[in-house]
Write an enzyme that holds these catalytic residues in place. Structure first.
Site, PDB file in Angstrom:
ATOM      1  N   CYS A   8     -24.965-101.197   7.281  1.00  0.00           N
ATOM      2  CA  CYS A   8     -23.647-101.095   7.900  1.00  0.00           C
ATOM      3  C   CYS A   8     -22.921-102.423   7.672  1.00  0.00           C
ATOM      4  O   CYS A   8     -23.555-103.462   7.763  1.00  0.00           O
ATOM      5  CB  CYS A   8     -23.757-100.860   9.399  1.00  0.00           C
ATOM      6  SG  CYS A   8     -24.811 -99.470   9.839  1.00  0.00           S
ATOM      7  N   PRO A   9     -21.611-102.432   7.487  1.00  0.00           N
ATOM      8  CA  PRO A   9     -20.765-101.244   7.425  1.00  0.00           C
ATOM      9  C   PRO A   9     -20.566-100.710   6.005  1.00  0.00           C
ATOM     10  O   PRO A   9     -19.764 -99.808   5.811  1.00  0.00           O
ATOM     11  CB  PRO A   9     -19.444-101.765   7.985  1.00  0.00           C
ATOM     12  CG  PRO A   9     -19.382-103.178   7.508  1.00  0.00           C
ATOM     13  CD  PRO A   9     -20.804-103.662   7.438  1.00  0.00           C
TER      14      PRO A   9
END
Ligand code: SF4
Ligand code: SF4
Ligand code: SF4
Lengths: 78, 292
Positions: free
Chosen positions: A17-18
């Site tokens: 992430c992200p």
């Protein structure tokens, strides 16, 4: 998935992430009406992040199924 | 005033703690829910410059402490702080400053008005004498930023998810999203249904916030009430007294029973949680909640 016609498959497993969500967002942006995108994503934090992004940008989650490792998330436009 | 004339217990009652350096004290200030006005901070800064050594220490429980205040200056410093509306904190065997996260005032996850509850608890219990120290924490949701289960009494905002059949598209997303596998899909005569195991559910709001069709909505709302948490020398995670307390009235009633029970049954210097272990959790729950 038998009764889904999948236009593209995007594998974001192992991508943290992200960045995973950013890639998913770019890919769903290419979808035409009626097309389905299959996203392969890790369980845990990754699927949370991807689900958040899809909900916030107004896509429809058609089906989510566990795979041997991770999940298959099938997405379409609203 | 000479050191030997000071009553240390009396000082600790008003939030002054002797330092290891002879003649010097820590002034512990009260900031309910960790909030201070800018004007109060300005006064604290000036008192720290004038009577301390120009710094303040932020404690782990949202406390603000002015260190290195000489005993000769304690009273002057206290009066200056009082003038600006700042009260002293508490040390010793009594109810300490109530800590809280921002809650639904500004946090997007917040389920409850943490600050209001903290202020209420402050007015009800602050500085009351207890067998050992006694700490309250209020936290807005199951992210548990204020660590409700490390405190003698912890209050946590909680929403119980409720499934709405009409809007569910049976996508299955919520099942892997739930961090504790509390969601299950069941086949039945009418087709299917999604249910939660309320024993497992930690009221995290993930299902209610991430279902793309909003088929999970907030059902019962309330407070999860924890009792008997402590860190320190002999850590003990708090026990759940009641998973969903639905009204503020009931919350305060239960808290009052818990505090009273501890005052009556706790041994000197025995923390609430250790008393619970001695008496038995089920016995304590029965005393507070009545027979199941
Ligand atoms: S506990 Fe919840 S409401 Fe409180 S600050 Fe953390 S995330 Fe926000
Ligand atoms: S995520 Fe929502 S729509 Fe999908 S199965 Fe769960 S409740 Fe139904
Ligand atoms: S609130 Fe959280 S723990 Fe409870 S069912 Fe929903 S996702 Fe699971």
């Amino acid at each position: 998935m038998a009764n889904h016609d999948i236009a593209y498959t995007l594998d974001v497993q192992g991508i943290s992430c992200p960045a995973n969500a950013v890639r998913v967002k770019a890919a769903v942006g290419e979808l035409k009406d009626g097309e389905l995108l299959e996203v392969l994503v890790d369980e845990g934090e990754a699927v949370l992040r991807v689900a958040r992004t899809l909900k916030d940008s107004g896509y429809r989650i058609v089906k989510v199924e566990p795979r041997e490792q991770g999940l298959s998330v099938i997405v379409s436009k609203k | 005033m000479a050191e030997h004339e000071l009553d240390l217990a009396a000082l600790s009652r008003v939030g002054m703690m002797r330092q290891k350096q002879p003649g010097y004290y820590v002034m512990r200030l009260k900031a309910v829910a960790g909030d201070l006005k800018a004007s109060e901070l300005a006064c604290i800064a000036s008192v720290a410059e004038k009577y301390g050594r120009g710094f303040v220490h932020l404690s782990t429980r949202q406390g603000v402490e002015i260190h290195y205040v000489h005993s000769d200056n304690l009273e002057k410093a206290r009066l200056e702080l009082q003038e600006a509306g700042i009260e002293m904190g508490a040390c010793g065997p009594r109810v300490r400053v109530i800590v809280a996260c921002p809650g639904d005032d500004s946090c997007r996850w917040g389920n409850i008005d943490t600050k209001k509850i903290a202020r209420e608890l402050d007015s009800l219990y602050f500085k009351q004498e207890t067998p050992s120290k006694f700490k309250f924490a209020v936290t807005g949701c199951s992210n548990n930023c204020t660590k409700a289960n490390e405190n003698d009494i912890g209050v946590r905002g909680a929403i119980e998810p409720l499934w709405v059949q009409d809007v569910c598209t049976d996508c299955g997303l919520c099942i892997p999203l739930c961090p504790v596998n509390a969601i299950e899909r069941k086949e039945n005569d009418e087709g299917y249904s999604y249910t939660t195991d309320q024993e497992k559910c930690i009221n995290c709001s993930i299902c209610t916030s991430l279902c793309t069709t909003n088929a999970w909505v907030a059902g019962r709302k309330g407070f999860t009430l924890y009792i008997g948490g402590t860190m320190g020398r002999i850590p003990r995670f708090a026990s759940v007294l009641k998973k969903i307390v639905e009204t503020e009235d009931e919350l305060y009633q239960l808290i009052d029973k818990a505090v009273t029970f501890y005052k009556e049954n706790g041994r000197k210097k025995e923390r609430f949680g250790h008393m619970i272990d001695r008496i038995g959790l089920e016995n304590v729950k029965e005393a507070l909640l009545g027979k199941p």
